[in-house]
Design a protein around this motif. Sequence first.
Motif, PDB file in Angstrom:
ATOM      1  N   GLY A  48       0.287  -1.284  -0.210  1.00 37.09           N
ATOM      2  CA  GLY A  48       0.016  -0.471   0.242  1.00 37.09           C
ATOM      3  C   GLY A  48       0.761   1.249   0.377  1.00 37.09           C
ATOM      4  O   GLY A  48       2.086   1.181   0.677  1.00 37.09           O
ATOM      5  N   THR A  49      -0.021   2.421  -0.312  1.00 33.75           N
ATOM      6  CA  THR A  49       1.082   3.648  -0.817  1.00 33.75           C
ATOM      7  C   THR A  49       0.645   4.700   0.810  1.00 33.75           C
ATOM      8  O   THR A  49      -0.339   4.109   1.215  1.00 33.75           O
ATOM      9  N   CYS A  50       1.507   5.054   1.309  1.00 34.88           N
ATOM     10  CA  CYS A  50       1.406   5.371   2.254  1.00 34.88           C
ATOM     11  C   CYS A  50       0.787   6.848   1.934  1.00 34.88           C
ATOM     12  O   CYS A  50       0.644   7.521   1.452  1.00 34.88           O
ATOM     13  N   HIS A  51      -0.655   7.169   3.450  1.00 36.05           N
ATOM     14  CA  HIS A  51      -1.380   8.357   3.195  1.00 36.05           C
ATOM     15  C   HIS A  51      -1.707   9.174   4.275  1.00 36.05           C
ATOM     16  O   HIS A  51      -0.705   8.640   5.177  1.00 36.05           O
ATOM     17  N   ASN A  52      -1.574  10.841   4.234  1.00 31.87           N
ATOM     18  CA  ASN A  52      -2.185  11.268   5.158  1.00 31.87           C
ATOM     19  C   ASN A  52      -3.053  10.664   5.817  1.00 31.87           C
ATOM     20  O   ASN A  52      -4.795  10.245   5.214  1.00 31.87           O
ATOM     21  N   ASP A  53      -3.603  10.137   7.189  1.00 31.01           N
ATOM     22  CA  ASP A  53      -4.308  10.550   8.182  1.00 31.01           C
ATOM     23  C   ASP A  53      -5.147  11.326   9.305  1.00 31.01           C
ATOM     24  O   ASP A  53      -3.720  10.917  10.240  1.00 31.01           O
ATOM     25  N   PRO A  54      -5.624  12.467   9.914  1.00 36.05           N
ATOM     26  CA  PRO A  54      -5.318  13.481  10.127  1.00 36.05           C
ATOM     27  C   PRO A  54      -5.480  12.652  11.475  1.00 36.05           C
ATOM     28  O   PRO A  54      -5.245  13.357  12.554  1.00 36.05           O
ATOM     29  N   GLY A  57      -7.854   7.544  13.076  1.00 34.24           N
ATOM     30  CA  GLY A  57      -9.092   6.224  12.877  1.00 34.24           C
ATOM     31  C   GLY A  57      -8.478   5.299  11.615  1.00 34.24           C
ATOM     32  O   GLY A  57      -9.238   4.916  11.858  1.00 34.24           O
ATOM     33  N   ASP A  58      -8.135   5.137  11.173  1.00 42.00           N
ATOM     34  CA  ASP A  58      -8.518   4.887   9.451  1.00 42.00           C
ATOM     35  C   ASP A  58      -8.040   2.581  10.336  1.00 42.00           C
ATOM     36  O   ASP A  58      -8.057   1.889   9.358  1.00 42.00           O
ATOM     37  N   GLY A  59      -6.619   2.856  11.052  1.00 49.78           N
ATOM     38  CA  GLY A  59      -5.983   1.897  11.472  1.00 49.78           C
ATOM     39  C   GLY A  59      -4.812   1.117  10.290  1.00 49.78           C
ATOM     40  O   GLY A  59      -4.946   0.058  10.382  1.00 49.78           O
ATOM     41  N   ARG A  60      -5.274   1.882   8.733  1.00 50.31           N
ATOM     42  CA  ARG A  60      -4.253   1.205   7.611  1.00 50.31           C
ATOM     43  C   ARG A  60      -2.003   1.265   8.604  1.00 50.31           C
ATOM     44  O   ARG A  60      -1.822   2.914   8.797  1.00 50.31           O
ATOM     45  N   VAL A  61      -1.687   1.099   8.308  1.00 50.39           N
ATOM     46  CA  VAL A  61      -0.493   0.357   7.920  1.00 50.39           C
ATOM     47  C   VAL A  61       0.555   0.640   6.956  1.00 50.39           C
ATOM     48  O   VAL A  61       1.410  -0.159   6.613  1.00 50.39           O
ATOM     49  N   THR A  62       0.913   1.331   6.768  1.00 49.02           N
ATOM     50  CA  THR A  62       1.461   1.247   5.617  1.00 49.02           C
ATOM     51  C   THR A  62       2.227   2.474   4.737  1.00 49.02           C
ATOM     52  O   THR A  62       2.954   3.122   3.623  1.00 49.02           O
ATOM     53  N   CYS A  63       2.934   2.944   5.506  1.00 54.11           N
ATOM     54  CA  CYS A  63       4.018   3.750   5.893  1.00 54.11           C
ATOM     55  C   CYS A  63       5.831   3.228   6.404  1.00 54.11           C
ATOM     56  O   CYS A  63       5.062   2.451   7.208  1.00 54.11           O
ATOM     57  N   ARG A  64       6.945   4.639   6.225  1.00 58.28           N
ATOM     58  CA  ARG A  64       7.481   3.992   7.226  1.00 58.28           C
ATOM     59  C   ARG A  64       8.318   4.973   7.309  1.00 58.28           C
ATOM     60  O   ARG A  64       8.376   6.053   6.623  1.00 58.28           O
TER      61      ARG A  64
END
Length: 221
Positions: A48-54, A57-64
């Motif tokens: 997945g592509t890293c994205h901003n979560d303000p 709340g969305d629980g996605r883990v797509t960054c480092r």
Amino acid sequence: MQRSTGKGNRRRAAGLVAFASAMAIGVGAGVAWAAVTDNIHPTANNTGTCHNDPDGGDGRVTCRTDNATVTYYMDSSGEYELETPDRDAVRSTMTNDYAPTDLTISYDSSPTFSGSAETDIIYQEGSTNLSDSSDGVTWCNDAVDGSSYGCDQQYVRIRGNGHYTRGLSCHETGHAIGLLHGAQASPALSNTNTALGCMVTPVSSGTGLGSNNRDNINSVF
């Protein structure tokens, strides 16, 4: 913040090749890269592509994190202030788990929340936007432009009342660095496989980083 140069990816690829070759000729060959599985984003099972979560709340883990120099800050006032035991838990994992890796860890007592030199990880104590089944969450609020995975600043929020342990602090910090659960690793493992160190789910209070996570961090950074 300094942006990734891609050198870490080349080093990681070389390490994976060396690991595969050593495994082919058997155990006991003196292998520096000893990871059981690749569990640092991106993997074959987590692209997945890293994205901003303000708000987390969305629980996605797509960054480092975007480079090997990692600064962190623990909220010291207001709604999300960390109490003394919470701060001790974060210091414990930073000192005992992450500082011994190839990351450079330092505390930022004057945090920066915007611009090109943001503090990398901000720790909060609270339950806002945590699901009933979750004790902690990590999210990105500044994805790096032009990168599919990098994040310049991430937040860790963990419940209070004893939930802020070294084990859970290690787990959520791992997500900020880029570490994943077993099901997202390649090859995939059970989320409870002990080879995952503090990235197991659920994680015990005293669980440390472990060699698999350490070797994956070092292969990238």
